[in-house]
Write an enzyme that holds these catalytic residues in place. Structure first.
Site, PDB file in Angstrom:
ATOM      1  N   ASP A  46       0.851  -1.271  -0.092  1.00 23.16           N
ATOM      2  CA  ASP A  46      -0.115  -0.008   0.025  1.00 23.16           C
ATOM      3  C   ASP A  46       0.982   1.438  -0.055  1.00 23.16           C
ATOM      4  O   ASP A  46       0.508   2.559  -0.120  1.00 23.16           O
ATOM      5  CB  ASP A  46      -0.995   0.114   1.085  1.00 23.16           C
ATOM      6  CG  ASP A  46      -0.478  -0.020   2.426  1.00 23.16           C
ATOM      7  OD1 ASP A  46       0.866  -0.079   2.439  1.00 23.16           O
ATOM      8  OD2 ASP A  46      -1.216   0.074   3.657  1.00 23.16           O
ATOM      9  N   SER A  47       2.267   1.104   0.008  1.00 19.81           N
ATOM     10  CA  SER A  47       3.159   2.158  -0.203  1.00 19.81           C
ATOM     11  C   SER A  47       2.686   2.889  -1.620  1.00 19.81           C
ATOM     12  O   SER A  47       3.084   3.882  -1.757  1.00 19.81           O
ATOM     13  CB  SER A  47       4.698   1.731  -0.327  1.00 19.81           C
ATOM     14  OG  SER A  47       4.603   0.473  -1.098  1.00 19.81           O
ATOM     15  N   ASP A  85      -1.015  -5.967  -0.103  1.00 23.49           N
ATOM     16  CA  ASP A  85      -1.490  -5.728   1.239  1.00 23.49           C
ATOM     17  C   ASP A  85      -2.977  -5.377   1.298  1.00 23.49           C
ATOM     18  O   ASP A  85      -3.591  -4.953   0.256  1.00 23.49           O
ATOM     19  CB  ASP A  85      -0.810  -4.001   1.419  1.00 23.49           C
ATOM     20  CG  ASP A  85       0.622  -4.155   2.050  1.00 23.49           C
ATOM     21  OD1 ASP A  85       0.778  -5.314   2.864  1.00 23.49           O
ATOM     22  OD2 ASP A  85       1.304  -3.136   1.716  1.00 23.49           O
ATOM     23  N   GLU A 117      -0.895  -5.724   8.465  1.00 24.89           N
ATOM     24  CA  GLU A 117      -0.124  -5.180   9.489  1.00 24.89           C
ATOM     25  C   GLU A 117      -0.764  -5.354  11.166  1.00 24.89           C
ATOM     26  O   GLU A 117      -1.960  -5.417  11.226  1.00 24.89           O
ATOM     27  CB  GLU A 117      -0.028  -3.476   9.491  1.00 24.89           C
ATOM     28  CG  GLU A 117       0.676  -3.416   7.897  1.00 24.89           C
ATOM     29  CD  GLU A 117       0.643  -1.739   7.838  1.00 24.89           C
ATOM     30  OE1 GLU A 117       0.549  -0.816   8.728  1.00 24.89           O
ATOM     31  OE2 GLU A 117       1.386  -1.159   6.818  1.00 24.89           O
ATOM     32  N   GLU A 184       9.752  -4.064  10.107  1.00 25.97           N
ATOM     33  CA  GLU A 184      10.049  -2.996   9.479  1.00 25.97           C
ATOM     34  C   GLU A 184      10.733  -2.043  10.668  1.00 25.97           C
ATOM     35  O   GLU A 184       9.938  -1.670  11.622  1.00 25.97           O
ATOM     36  CB  GLU A 184       8.974  -2.304   8.875  1.00 25.97           C
ATOM     37  CG  GLU A 184       9.217  -0.615   8.099  1.00 25.97           C
ATOM     38  CD  GLU A 184       8.271  -0.049   7.061  1.00 25.97           C
ATOM     39  OE1 GLU A 184       7.279  -1.100   6.997  1.00 25.97           O
ATOM     40  OE2 GLU A 184       8.458   0.905   7.033  1.00 25.97           O
TER      41      GLU A 184
END
Ligand code: KIV
Length: 287
Positions: A46-47, A85, A117, A184
């Site tokens: 989703d970056s 994602d 996440e 991360e």
């Protein structure tokens, strides 16, 4: 013909001690380039909200955005495992919401896995998705969908207490059935301990060299995104500079009339041109 990489292959890579390389992809062209180059796992992150759509975070990204880009990526791959994602708040309301979102992604994009996440709060969703046959990659440490809660894009797991909580979350995700976990922006020492304690692979980004694999954002490593350069990245090419130079050459040639030439357009049979000129009663202008 070689077969597509599976989640079992990814688990076996950890067992063999073979480093696992992931790169993000958001469209057909980048996916084809990376797949042809032999990258075993592509992540439709989703970056894309930041590097493709120009948002300042991943929070505005929708499930429809992910499906739109995910379909393009799977069309561009033959061999890579594609992980997509689930974006902000499309899996956090309850397990049913997570299942509905993941099912749409898998059915509408033909991707092989999803990533979500978070730790303990999402473990029941991970378990249910896996029970339903949807492989799940976890994501711990700096979880960008929680930047408002974390106080920005900040490193995580730097105290003993925070590192213990990260390890506990990683073990929970593993028990819930996740096939890999992205770590991360956590200290390498913490990533090493987590990596040693898990059966499933850890995939680092800004987490040092001890993870079982690494993931990087396409635009970061190829020099396509200049809004900021995250600490965790390295430029392996300056494609942005190449594009700027090529654009200048293109415009110079258009302006000087050296591009396009006759070779860049379809040819007309001379007899057809003569017929046209006869009809118009004037010679057509030379091409
Ligand atoms: O969205 C993304 O690209 C990611 C990776 C950076 C891990 O989650």
């Amino acid at each position: 013909m070689a077969a597509r990489v599976t989640v079992r292959d990814v688990l076996q890579m950890k067992e063999r001690g073979e480093k696992i390389c992931l790169v993000t992809a958001y469209d057909y062209t980048s996916a084809r380039l990376l797949d042809d180059a032999g990258v075993p796992v592509l992540l439709v992150g989703d970056s894309l909200g930041m590097v493709v759509l120009g948002h300042s975070s991943t929070i505005p990204v929708t499930l429809d955005d992910m499906i739109h880009h995910g379909r393009a990526v799977t069309r561009g791959t033959r061999l890579a495992l594609v992980v997509i994602d689930l974006p902000f708040m499309t899996y956090n309301v309850n397990v049913e919401q997570a299942l509905t979102s993941a099912a749409r992604v898998i059915q509408e994009t033909y991707a092989q896995a999803v990533k979500i996440e978070g730790g303990e709060p999402v473990a029941p969703a991970v378990e249910r998705l896996v029970q339903c046959g949807i492989p799940v990659m976890g994501h711990l440490g700096l979880t960008p969908q929680a930047i408002h809660q974390l106080g920005g894009f900040r490193a995580q797991g730097r105290s003993a207490v925070a590192a213990k909580a990260l390890l506990a979350d990683a073990l929970l995700l593993q028990e819930a059935g996740a096939f890999a976990i992205v770590l991360e922006a956590v200290p390498p020492e913490v990533a090493r301990i987590i990596t040693q304690r898990l059966r499933i692979p850890t995939i680092g980004i800004g987490a040092g060299p001890h993870c079982d694999g690494q993931v990087q954002v396409f635009h970061d490593i190829f020099g396509l995104f200049s809004d900021f350069l995250p600490k965790h990245t390295k430029r392996f090419a300056e494609v942005g500079d190449v594009i700027a130079q090529a654009t200048a050459r293109y415009m110079a040639e258009v302006r000087s009339g050296t591009f396009p030439t006759a070779a860049h357009a379809p040819r007309m049979d001379p007899s057809e041109l003569a017929a046209l000129e006869a009809h118009l009663g004037v010679p057509a202008e030379a091409p």
